[in-house]
Write a protein that holds these residues in place. Structure first.
Motif, PDB file in Angstrom:
ATOM      1  N   VAL A  67      -6.731-116.559   4.563  1.00 29.24           N
ATOM      2  CA  VAL A  67      -6.100-115.491   3.771  1.00 29.24           C
ATOM      3  C   VAL A  67      -4.865-114.946   4.480  1.00 29.24           C
ATOM      4  O   VAL A  67      -3.821-114.695   3.861  1.00 29.24           O
ATOM      5  CB  VAL A  67      -7.123-114.363   3.509  1.00 29.24           C
ATOM      6  N   THR A  77      -1.119-115.120   3.035  1.00 26.28           N
ATOM      7  CA  THR A  77      -0.392-113.858   2.838  1.00 26.28           C
ATOM      8  C   THR A  77       0.943-113.880   3.578  1.00 26.28           C
ATOM      9  O   THR A  77       1.976-113.457   3.039  1.00 26.28           O
ATOM     10  CB  THR A  77      -1.244-112.679   3.330  1.00 26.28           C
ATOM     11  N   GLY A 126       3.367-115.915   1.679  1.00 26.96           N
ATOM     12  CA  GLY A 126       3.962-115.191   0.564  1.00 26.96           C
ATOM     13  C   GLY A 126       5.035-114.216   1.009  1.00 26.96           C
ATOM     14  O   GLY A 126       6.105-114.134   0.402  1.00 26.96           O
ATOM     15  N   VAL A 127       4.738-113.469   2.087  1.00 30.64           N
ATOM     16  CA  VAL A 127       5.719-112.499   2.588  1.00 30.64           C
ATOM     17  C   VAL A 127       6.971-113.200   3.088  1.00 30.64           C
ATOM     18  O   VAL A 127       8.100-112.816   2.757  1.00 30.64           O
ATOM     19  CB  VAL A 127       5.089-111.640   3.713  1.00 30.64           C
TER      20      VAL A 127
END
Length: 619
Positions: A35, A39, A42-43
């Motif tokens: 995860v 994440t 994505g950032v």
């Protein structure tokens, strides 16, 4: 080191507990890693898209700026050319057709994209060049023309060149029209000069026809030079609604606006490649698997080796494990008997039973600080080993310097919260450092003081003199400089030897120092010459008082080894700022005054430098 005994029942339960922990924790850690990495992807992906978008805008801005420069350059060059013709006609308002044709023919150069040149006295076209294919324009009243009339009105209203269009010419075809008002020398309006620019050649010259190859969409609006209020006349006007890079194009009093975007739009330009997400997804999965495997192995090692590795990895000169109550749970290391004794007798005892009360309280405070903040704490301390209760009689004695590092042990390694206290004996290093500092201080003192009398030498005197003068300049104070020479000193050396002469100089140095304040400087200038620097004084009176004190100090003869010497001095005095502004000037004046005072060497005299009064005998 005493190894702790393990409970057989706990040992039998260990594999089941390890199995549960090593199954759940690695799986949970793998999920967290998966995860977390996704994440982060994505950032970072969002950040990279924003970065690519900024890069794209920067690139579009750069290319659009170059295009704007070319457009402005071409238009302003044409405006200047037509304005020049307007000046010529204004100077010669009776211009005839032949004169006009000569001027117009010179203007018809390929780089100016001119289709024809017209002159309209009183706003009616009377002259046109070339005449062929442009006869329909003759006799046209521009002011009455429904399309071209407004641009003429702007010319007359602004009294400045205007670029109109793109517009349909009377002769056919579309063009940009450069109109320049013409005024006679007396200021009367004569008419207007108009030059239509071939639109296609102009677009090609500035690079607008090559925009498609550059990957940009370009649109221009501001027909008839009306700026962002004018209609679009090049490209798709919808470009202005897509957050374009906007740039104004100015030519004379006319203005248009250019908009530029990437050919496929901003989002297509900034979109990340598909491999980005595949790479991050695969990497996240791989890291999750590796993290789970590593976590499982780490948990297995923790149960069997962690405590041993923690101790082995931090082997010190001398080590203690001490709990939060100050109890010594282990003592190890310290094999160098030159630095340590055998302290194993301290195990099981507390700090207050081993050390003086104040030192024990201090150590316990540092231990609790390390446990509370869960971080490394360091300190230096001095300890008298003779005060330790629990060591043997061997090893060093007296005060020793130690450097300690206190690190909290992980919970569960000891029955109570504990720290690992690593002590390094740095006594030899501290002694060497102290000796080095002492030697450096001695060398510095020798470099700045006279070896015979201990007074300041020339270097220190000059340094203090420069600083005193700087202070005096800022604060409006006076500085006095006294040059002192011992009269008839050479016979003492010749008759009694240099050892006696040196002792005479030493006694004289003491008397000179006693005649001044502690803040003043007494220096040996060399041989039997001395210098006194008086800082922050009231000038002449202070120098005179010191000179009188010096003379009085020699009322008593100097005694050396039963010999008594009646001494006299010659003193030259210079005052800042009366006798000079610099150190060199003051020294020169004081030296000259000292030689003036030597006129009578039978007694002590002093003299002020010029223009002060001459020498005066003490009395």
């Amino acid at each position: 080191m005493n190894e702790p005994r393990q409970d057989p029942a706990a040992e039998s339960r260990l594999p089941l507990a390890m199995h549960r922990v090593c199954s759940i924790v690695p799986l949970f850690l793998a999920l967290v890693i998966l995860v977390g990495v996704l994440t982060a992807a994505g950032v970072l992906g969002h950040w990279w898209e924003e970065y690519r978008l900024e890069q794209a805008r920067s690139q579009v801005t750069q290319e659009a700026s170059a295009l704007r420069s070319r457009i402005e350059g071409e238009l302003n060059a044409s405006v200047s050319l037509v304005a020049g013709m307007g000046v010529l006609v204004g100077a010669d308002p009776e211009i005839d057709g032949q004169r006009f044709a000569t001027i117009a023919q010179r203007m018809m150069r390929p780089e100016f994209h001119i289709r024809n040149v017209t002159l309209a006295p009183d706003n009616v076209i009377r002259y046109v060049f070339p005449l062929a294919s442009n006869t329909r324009a003759l006799g046209l009243d521009i002011r009455e023309h429904p399309v071209q009339g407004p641009s003429l009105e702007r010319v007359m209203a602004t009294r400045a060149p205007v670029v109109a269009g793109p517009t349909e010419l009377v002769q056919g075809e579309r063009a940009l029209i450069v109109r320049v008002p013409i005024y006679e020398d007396d200021g009367r309006y004569w008419g207007v000069a108009s030059v239509p620019l071939d639109l296609e050649r102009f677009y090609a010259a500035v690079g607008l026809r090559e925009v498609d190859d550059s990957g940009l969409q370009i649109a221009l609006r501001g027909r008839n030079g009306l700026g962002d209020t004018g209609d679009a006349f090049f490209g798709d006007g919808a470009v202005f609604e897509q957050e374009p890079v906007r740039m104004g194009i100015t030519f004379g009093v006319s203005r248009c606006e250019m908009a530029a975007i990437p050919e496929q739009g901003w989002r297509a330009q900034a979109a990340l490649p598909s491999w980005w997400w595949w790479a991050w997804g695969g990497g996240a999965l791989l890291l999750a698997i590796l993290g789970g495997v590593v976590a499982r192995q780490a948990l297995l090692l923790r149960f069997f080796k962690y405590r041993l590795e923690a101790i082995v990895a931090t082997i010190p000169d001398l080590g203690f494990v001490i709990d939060d109550r100050g109890q010594f749970r282990e003592v190890f290391g310290g094999q160098e008997q030159r630095l340590y004794g055998d302290l194993r007798g301290m195990v099981g005892r507390r700090l207050h039973q081993v050390l003086p009360f104040d030192r024990a309280e201090q150590f316990l405070e540092w231990i609790r600080k390390a446990l509370a903040e869960r971080r490394l704490v360091t300190l230096d301390y001095q300890l008298d080993l003779a005060q330790i209760d629990g060591g043997d009689k061997f090893g060093p004695t007296g005060a020793q310097w130690f450097e300690a590092r206190i690190y909290p042990l992980p919970p569960g390694l000891e029955a109570r919260p504990s720290v690992l206290w690593l002590a390094y004996n740095v006594t030899e290093r501290m002694q060497a450092l102290a000796e080095s500092e002492q030697i450096q201080e001695q060398m510095r003192h020798m470099a700045l003081h006279d070896h015979l009398t201990g007074l300041a030498n020339r270097a220190l005197l000059l340094d203090r003199l420069e600083k005193a003068l700087e202070w005096a300049r800022r604060n409006g104070e006076s500085v006095a400089l006294l040059f002192i020479d011992l009269n008839r000193f050479k016979p003492i050396n010749d008759e009694h030897g240099h050892e006696v002469g040196d002792r005479v100089l030493q006694q004289l140095a003491g008397r000179l120092s006693g005649a001044v304040r502690e803040v003043d400087t007494v220096a040996r200038h060399g041989g039997d010459e001395f210098v006194i620097l008086l800082e922050g004084v009231d000038g002449w009176r202070a120098a005179e008082r010191v000179a009188d004190n010096i003379v009085a100090s020699l009322d008593e003869p100097v005694a050396v080894d039963g010999l008594r010497f009646e001494l006299s001095l010659s003193i030259g005095i210079a005052i800042y700022p009366e006798h000079g502004e610099s150190a060199d000037e003051l020294q020169r004046v004081a030296d000259d005054a000292m030689y003036a005072a030597k006129a009578d060497r039978s007694r002590s005299n002093y003299a002020f430098g010029s223009p002060a009064a001459g020498s005066r005998a003490p009395g």
